[in-house]
Enzyme design. Structure first.
Site, mmCIF file in Angstrom:
data_model
loop_
_atom_site.group_PDB
_atom_site.id
_atom_site.type_symbol
_atom_site.label_atom_id
_atom_site.label_comp_id
_atom_site.label_asym_id
_atom_site.label_seq_id
_atom_site.Cartn_x
_atom_site.Cartn_y
_atom_site.Cartn_z
ATOM 1 N NE ARG A 177 12.477 -25.732 -5.166
ATOM 2 C CZ ARG A 177 11.869 -24.309 -5.977
ATOM 3 N NH1 ARG A 177 11.051 -24.265 -5.667
ATOM 4 N NH2 ARG A 177 13.050 -23.212 -5.009
ATOM 5 C CG PHE A 193 -0.986 -26.758 -9.689
ATOM 6 C CD1 PHE A 193 -1.626 -25.646 -10.261
ATOM 7 C CD2 PHE A 193 -1.866 -27.529 -8.588
ATOM 8 C CE1 PHE A 193 -3.465 -25.633 -10.567
ATOM 9 C CE2 PHE A 193 -3.268 -27.699 -8.648
ATOM 10 C CZ PHE A 193 -3.871 -27.124 -8.820
ATOM 11 C CG ASP A 215 1.816 -24.644 -14.930
ATOM 12 O OD1 ASP A 215 2.618 -24.401 -13.612
ATOM 13 O OD2 ASP A 215 0.714 -23.294 -15.314
ATOM 14 C CB SER A 216 -3.578 -23.974 -16.620
ATOM 15 O OG SER A 216 -3.011 -22.411 -15.878
ATOM 16 C CG ASP A 265 3.358 -25.249 -5.043
ATOM 17 O OD1 ASP A 265 2.356 -24.741 -3.876
ATOM 18 O OD2 ASP A 265 4.867 -24.581 -5.285
ATOM 19 C CB CYS A 305 0.781 -20.263 -0.901
ATOM 20 S SG CYS A 305 0.513 -20.680 -2.919
HETATM 21 N N1 SAH Z 1 5.763 -26.065 -8.030
HETATM 22 C C1 SAH Z 1 6.030 -24.785 -8.588
HETATM 23 C C2 SAH Z 1 5.242 -23.402 -8.266
HETATM 24 C C3 SAH Z 1 3.535 -23.579 -8.217
HETATM 25 S S1 SAH Z 1 3.016 -22.020 -8.811
HETATM 26 C C4 SAH Z 1 7.466 -24.055 -8.261
HETATM 27 O O1 SAH Z 1 7.612 -24.653 -7.244
HETATM 28 O O2 SAH Z 1 8.338 -23.374 -8.931
HETATM 29 C C5 SAH Z 1 1.316 -22.485 -9.286
HETATM 30 C C6 SAH Z 1 0.994 -22.830 -10.676
HETATM 31 O O3 SAH Z 1 0.060 -23.466 -11.435
HETATM 32 C C7 SAH Z 1 1.799 -21.844 -11.666
HETATM 33 O O4 SAH Z 1 2.888 -22.306 -12.350
HETATM 34 C C8 SAH Z 1 0.143 -21.653 -12.710
HETATM 35 O O5 SAH Z 1 0.344 -21.281 -13.809
HETATM 36 C C9 SAH Z 1 -0.635 -22.878 -11.971
HETATM 37 N N2 SAH Z 1 -1.696 -22.792 -12.307
HETATM 38 C C10 SAH Z 1 -2.956 -21.503 -11.798
HETATM 39 N N3 SAH Z 1 -4.227 -22.234 -11.657
HETATM 40 C C11 SAH Z 1 -4.318 -23.482 -12.713
HETATM 41 C C12 SAH Z 1 -4.467 -24.601 -13.121
HETATM 42 N N4 SAH Z 1 -6.386 -24.499 -13.035
HETATM 43 N N5 SAH Z 1 -4.349 -25.828 -13.738
HETATM 44 C C13 SAH Z 1 -3.188 -26.241 -14.380
HETATM 45 N N6 SAH Z 1 -1.733 -25.489 -13.122
HETATM 46 C C14 SAH Z 1 -2.585 -24.092 -13.218
#
Ligand code: SAH
Length: 361
Positions: A177, A193, A215-216, A265, A305
């Site tokens: 980050r 995400f 984000d979803s 991510d 991950c």
């Molecule tokens: N980048 C963030 C962590 C990401 S975790 C950080 O540094 O804090 C993954 C995220 O993806 C979650 O918030 C989840 O709600 C979201 N997610 C999962 N599948 C998804 C999709 N198909 N489209 C959009 N968001 C999604």
């Protein structure tokens, strides 16, 4: 279940003391390789102390007041995860052995960490494989707030420890980050995400011109809103989109929107080796779309991950995506999980987060 057993070779030689998980495919998790050091409260105490001591440099660095204190197998404590958020510890018990020693673990944690508020977040799928029920709730202390404010690299975040993802925050991405800041100045940024906005806020801190976060989860986006507020960031240059990333990237492609810096991510697409093939298609898809949305000279921070996908395969997938997107790209950085998520050399499976910073011509 979870009792300590001696593991012996077929000829009866001692190998290790291990916690017995009768239901799991991993039927024994090693506590000790030394016959004269069986599992005991003393051993537990030594390991917990050693783990906490190992974070001393990070704790004293002033970088953050939130970190992983115990990282399971890699800290010699299989099935035990402990994260600290300011004055609160959040614990995950993931194996029968850790469950067996739970009360002792909590007692020792309070004693050694000096923190009296401990919350359990053992509501994870892997517990099923060990024959354990999900469990959440207070383990120590009387009242624990739902949200805890932490400070990381000069940015405040509200962490919801009682529900939602992980133990509330993606601590493993801390260093990555921070790195995003260096690439954000005056840039049009897309954070895919985004969860509670770790990368979004760092891009803003780095002087981004505009950040779009997808984000979803509506909850995650609300958290970004609150995090923007408590940091007094200009929310008028942040666009929050509640959508599936796969389809939103296509919408952007069709409307010819482009960006200078993109972060991908995603959640684990392949928790185990079995799901790798399907997961590979998912990674390829989003990386291909991201490469297409980048302006010339644009930079992509892309992560996986998935424990089931190794570094080499991930790089191949990203390379394939660049090829199909018809861009020429170079790798600027290789990234991984931050220092409070160490990997024991004898437990390479502990490596799960990998990332590449790629720049296109
Ligand atoms: N980048 C963030 C962590 C990401 S975790 C950080 O540094 O804090 C993954 C995220 O993806 C979650 O918030 C989840 O709600 C979201 N997610 C999962 N599948 C998804 C999709 N198909 N489209 C959009 N968001 C999604």
């Amino acid at each position: 279940m979870g009792e300590t057993v001696a593991v012996e070779s077929s000829t009866g030689e001692f190998i290790a003391w291990a916690a017995f998980s009768p239901i799991s495919q991993i039927s024994g998790r090693v506590w000790s390789w030394e016959q004269n050091v069986p599992m005991s409260s003393e051993l537990l105490k030594d390991r917990i102390k050693e783990s906490i001591d190992a974070r001393e440099q990070l704790r004293n660095s002033g970088i953050t007041n939130a970190f992983r204190l115990i990282n399971g197998e890699s800290d010699g404590l299989p099935g035990l995860i402990v994260d600290q958020y300011a004055d609160v510890l959040v614990v995950q018990i993931l194996s029968a052995g850790a469950e067996y020693w739970k009360n002792e673990i909590i007692k020792i944690l309070v004693e050694i960490s000096g923190k009296s508020m401990i919350y359990e977040r053992s509501d994870v799928e892997v517990r099923k494989l060990e024959g354990l029920e999900p469990r959440v709730g207070i383990l120590s202390g009387t009242e624990i707030p739902d949200q805890i404010e932490i400070l990381e690299n000069g940015i405040k975040y509200l962490v919801g420890i009682k529900e939602g993802q992980k133990t509330g925050f993606y601590l493993d991405q801390r260093a990555n980050r921070l790195m995003v800041r260096d690439y954000a100045k005056d840039k049009e940024v897309l954070d895919c995400f985004s969860f509670s906005g770790g990368f979004t806020l760092n891009a803003l801190m780095g002087g981004a011109k505009k950040v779009t976060s997808i984000d979803s989860s509506g909850n995650a986006l609300k958290m970004i809103g609150r995090n923007l507020e408590i940091n007094i960031f200009d929310s008028s240059i942040v666009e929050l989109i509640e959508e599936d990333v796969f389809s939103q990237l296509r919408t952007f492609r069709d409307s010819r929107r482009s960006f200078d810096l993109i972060i991908l991510d995603p959640p684990k697409f392949a928790p185990t080796k079995k799901q790798v093939e399907r997961a590979t298609r998912g990674y390829k898809d989003i990386n291909l779309l991201a490469f297409k949305l980048l302006n010339p000279g644009g930079v992509l921070f892309t992560f996986s991950c998935s424990g089931g996908m190794d570094t080499t395969l991930f790089q191949k997938v990203v390379a394939g995506a660049a090829l199909d997107a018809k861009v020429e790209a170079t790798i600027l950085n290789r990234m991984g999980q931050d220092v409070d998520h160490p990997v024991s050399l004898s437990f390479p499976e502990g490596t799960y987060l990998k990332g590449l910073t790629c720049r296109i011509k």
